[in-house]
Design a protein around this motif. Structure first.
Motif, PDB file in Angstrom:
ATOM      1  N   PHE A  94      46.843  42.130  48.448  1.00 49.78           N
ATOM      2  CA  PHE A  94      46.931  41.208  47.312  1.00 49.78           C
ATOM      3  C   PHE A  94      45.733  40.270  47.264  1.00 49.78           C
ATOM      4  O   PHE A  94      45.239  39.921  46.198  1.00 49.78           O
ATOM      5  CB  PHE A  94      48.233  40.403  47.368  1.00 49.78           C
ATOM      6  CG  PHE A  94      49.410  41.154  46.821  1.00 49.78           C
ATOM      7  CD1 PHE A  94      49.486  41.449  45.464  1.00 49.78           C
ATOM      8  CD2 PHE A  94      50.436  41.567  47.641  1.00 49.78           C
ATOM      9  CE1 PHE A  94      50.563  42.148  44.946  1.00 49.78           C
ATOM     10  CE2 PHE A  94      51.520  42.273  47.134  1.00 49.78           C
ATOM     11  CZ  PHE A  94      51.588  42.558  45.784  1.00 49.78           C
ATOM     12  N   HIS A 149      42.698  39.967  44.263  1.00 50.59           N
ATOM     13  CA  HIS A 149      43.073  38.743  43.569  1.00 50.59           C
ATOM     14  C   HIS A 149      42.304  38.579  42.259  1.00 50.59           C
ATOM     15  O   HIS A 149      41.103  38.858  42.200  1.00 50.59           O
ATOM     16  CB  HIS A 149      42.812  37.529  44.473  1.00 50.59           C
ATOM     17  CG  HIS A 149      43.509  36.296  44.004  1.00 50.59           C
ATOM     18  ND1 HIS A 149      42.988  35.500  43.022  1.00 50.59           N
ATOM     19  CD2 HIS A 149      44.697  35.753  44.364  1.00 50.59           C
ATOM     20  CE1 HIS A 149      43.833  34.491  42.795  1.00 50.59           C
ATOM     21  NE2 HIS A 149      44.870  34.632  43.606  1.00 50.59           N
ATOM     22  N   ARG A 169      50.244  40.704  39.560  1.00 45.85           N
ATOM     23  CA  ARG A 169      49.381  40.850  40.732  1.00 45.85           C
ATOM     24  C   ARG A 169      49.441  42.278  41.273  1.00 45.85           C
ATOM     25  O   ARG A 169      48.433  42.846  41.691  1.00 45.85           O
ATOM     26  CB  ARG A 169      49.798  39.851  41.812  1.00 45.85           C
ATOM     27  CG  ARG A 169      49.578  38.385  41.446  1.00 45.85           C
ATOM     28  CD  ARG A 169      48.119  37.993  41.522  1.00 45.85           C
ATOM     29  NE  ARG A 169      47.560  38.280  42.840  1.00 45.85           N
ATOM     30  CZ  ARG A 169      47.688  37.496  43.899  1.00 45.85           C
ATOM     31  NH1 ARG A 169      48.340  36.343  43.806  1.00 45.85           N
ATOM     32  NH2 ARG A 169      47.162  37.830  45.051  1.00 45.85           N
ATOM     33  N   VAL A 178      46.514  45.354  41.904  1.00 49.09           N
ATOM     34  CA  VAL A 178      46.318  46.171  43.117  1.00 49.09           C
ATOM     35  C   VAL A 178      46.330  47.660  42.764  1.00 49.09           C
ATOM     36  O   VAL A 178      45.461  48.438  43.187  1.00 49.09           O
ATOM     37  CB  VAL A 178      47.412  45.873  44.177  1.00 49.09           C
ATOM     38  CG1 VAL A 178      47.258  46.786  45.385  1.00 49.09           C
ATOM     39  CG2 VAL A 178      47.349  44.417  44.623  1.00 49.09           C
TER      40      VAL A 178
END
Lengths: 113, 420
Positions: free
Chosen positions: B120, B124, B188, B192
């Motif tokens: 993560f 970011h 988020r 990824v």
């Protein structure tokens, strides 16, 4: 790259039946390796007396010999198809396997693409 | 073992262990740049010692122990500094007093969580996509900057700088080392997944003459995806992405002809598809489906790929289901390419006239202006409808648009075959 790994246990120790703890640990190792994709396929082999045979061609003549094979001492007991980034990575996987599996030899061969 | 083979073995250990190492160290020192330095120091120590002593039985634990010692030294030094500051009258935050004895437990209990946090962090949103990709490959994929540069066809200093800046940005933005909270988790996570799929596609578009590191990106992405699936097993789209990558990778051998020309899915020799990867892909898709809820874009694309993977021939393919899956996909991610693919499926399911009607609506689409598959698909429908003259001109148009010589020759052959 893909590799074939062929497991041949040491015949001196190969006939001791595995303990439940061993089976559990080996199961965990295989499960993790399958999940991570390190191992694409793996299997253990029954003794040659159960469903084993050799199909051979000699000068074009085909013979079939049913197991067990009396002349060979060392017998393949398992195989795996590994996916690895290099030969060394495949060796790392094999090391982790033999460390658990005990005495014997894991032969690694790269599969042609 | 010779020195070279020891070095090769160390490389292998590094690829396997470095992500866990960096993740665990980031937890201790709180800064990903410092964590990477510590991990690198441990690697240097291994390179010095292992050629003589041999590779230890548990090389990962050795590296971690070595790096941990250095981390503790660093912390002690920092604590001492803080004490000095205190003596000088600077403010001191009580919470900064980290208890050294707890470190072992802290590292060993959280390997999985740490890796997930590191993923993560590397992806970011304060970072550009390029920086996310480079950092992810570096920290989680265990690739060197040189390898990343070669794989992405950019100069090494560019990648090195991207990584240095990315680490600085993370540190300056005080990006916490944590799994995002529920309300921001979806967004988020999709960042990824996006990074992993970008890496995969970069490898997938590599061609025969390329450096082997390019196609190897597919394996790197698959590995990252599989790790993520392990760490976040409740997220259906993670399994969807893994399924999609496994199924696409299963066709890697069949999608390029002997002279490097791309072979479209319907013309591929299915015997060359990799059954092991298909099996893994179908299993991952099943996991995504079993988690319930509507399928996301990755799972939908995987479900479409699965329809092909399950069929032994084009005719056996469940085209009606593929059309339905495209219907769902275009709701989520509308795109002219999705529309074109859907038109092909419609033609296979309901005949070329139905497909042609859809493709005709796409001819004015700006995004497809230079996309040779549009006239190629249209030519195919026209030919099936017996409108040979129109079909020929479409194939010729497609031939003029493609940049691949071999494909151009094939399209011109198809055009010639339409001549009366």
């Amino acid at each position: 790259m893909k590799f074939l790994s062929i497991w041949t246990p040491d015949p001196k120790t190969a006939n001791t039946p595995p303990s439940p703890e061993f089976m559990e640990e080996m199961g965990k190792l295989v499960e993790n390796a399958m999940k991570s994709g390190e191992v694409l396929l793996t299997g253990g082999l029954l003794p040659a007396s159960e469903g084993g045979a050799r199909v051979r061609s000699t000068n074009g003549k085909i013979t079939v010999i049913d197991g067990p094979f009396t002349e060979s001492k060392e017998l393949i007991a398992g195989f795996a198809i590994l996916q690895a980034k290099s030969k060394e990575d495949a060796i790392e996987s094999a090391k982790r396997f033999v460390k658990l599996a005990g005495d014997g030899e894991s032969e690694i061969r790269q599969i042609m693409d | 073992m010779t020195a070279t083979s020891t070095h090769a073995a160390i490389d292998a250990v590094w690829r396997i262990e470095s992500a866990k190492l960096i993740a665990g160290l980031t937890r201790i020192v709180g800064d990903v740049g410092l964590a990477e330095d510590l991990a690198q120091d441990a690697l240097v120590a291994a390179l010095e010692r292992w050629p003589e002593s041999g590779v230890p039985d548990n090389p990962g634990a050795w590296l971690m122990a070595t790096a941990k010692h250095r981390a503790i030294d660093q912390l002690r030094r920092r604590t001492m500094l803080e004490r000095k500051h205190e003596e000088l009258g600077y403010e001191l935050e009580a919470q900064q007093e980290m208890a050294v004895p707890d470190l072992d437990a802290a590292i060993d209990d959280h390997v999985g969580d740490d890796l997930l946090r590191l993923m993560f962090m590397s992806c970011h949103p304060v970072l550009s996509t390029e920086a996310q990709v480079a950092l992810t490959l570096r920290l989680l994929g265990g690739l060197t900057t040189d390898e990343i540069a070669r794989a992405f066809l950019v100069p090494e200093p560019t990648v090195a700088q991207r990584i240095v800046r990315a680490k600085r940005t993370l540190s300056e933005a005080h990006v916490p080392f944590e799994v995002p909270r529920r309300e921001e988790l979806d967004e988020r996570l999709s960042s990824v997944l996006n990074v992993i799929y970008l890496i995969f596609n970069e490898g997938y578009t590599a061609t025969a003459g390329d450096d082997w590191l390019r196609p190897a990106l597919c394996d790197d992405a698959l590995r990252l995806g599989r790790i993520l699936a392990e760490l976040a097993p409740a997220q259906a789209e993670v399994h969807g992405l893994v399924a999609l990558m496994e199924l696409q990778a299963s066709r890697a051998r069949a999608r390029v002809g002997p002279s490097g020309e791309p072979i479209l899915l319907l013309d591929q020799n299915r015997a060359r598809w990799d059954p092991l990867l298909i099996r893994r892909g179908l299993a991952a898709l099943q996991r995504a489906e079993q988690l319930g809820g509507a399928l996301g874009p990755y799972a939908l694309q995987a479900a479409i790929a699965a329809c092909h993977a399950r069929a032994r021939t084009n005719e056996e393919t469940n085209w009606v289901r593929i059309v339905a899956l495209y219907d769902a996909l275009r709701q989520l991610v509308p795109s002219p390419v999705v529309e074109l693919n859907r038109a092909v499926a419609v033609a296979m399911a309901f005949g070329p006239a139905a497909g042609l009607a859809l493709v005709d609506q796409l001819t004015s689409e700006p995004a497809l202006k230079t996309y040779h598959l549009l006239p190629s698909v249209r030519g195919d429908f026209l030919k099936k409808l017996g409108r040979l003259e129109e079909a020929r001109s479409e194939f010729e148009r497609a031939a003029a648009m493609t940049r691949n010589e071999r494909e151009r020759a094939l399209l011109l052959e198809r055009a010639a075959a339409c001549a009366p």
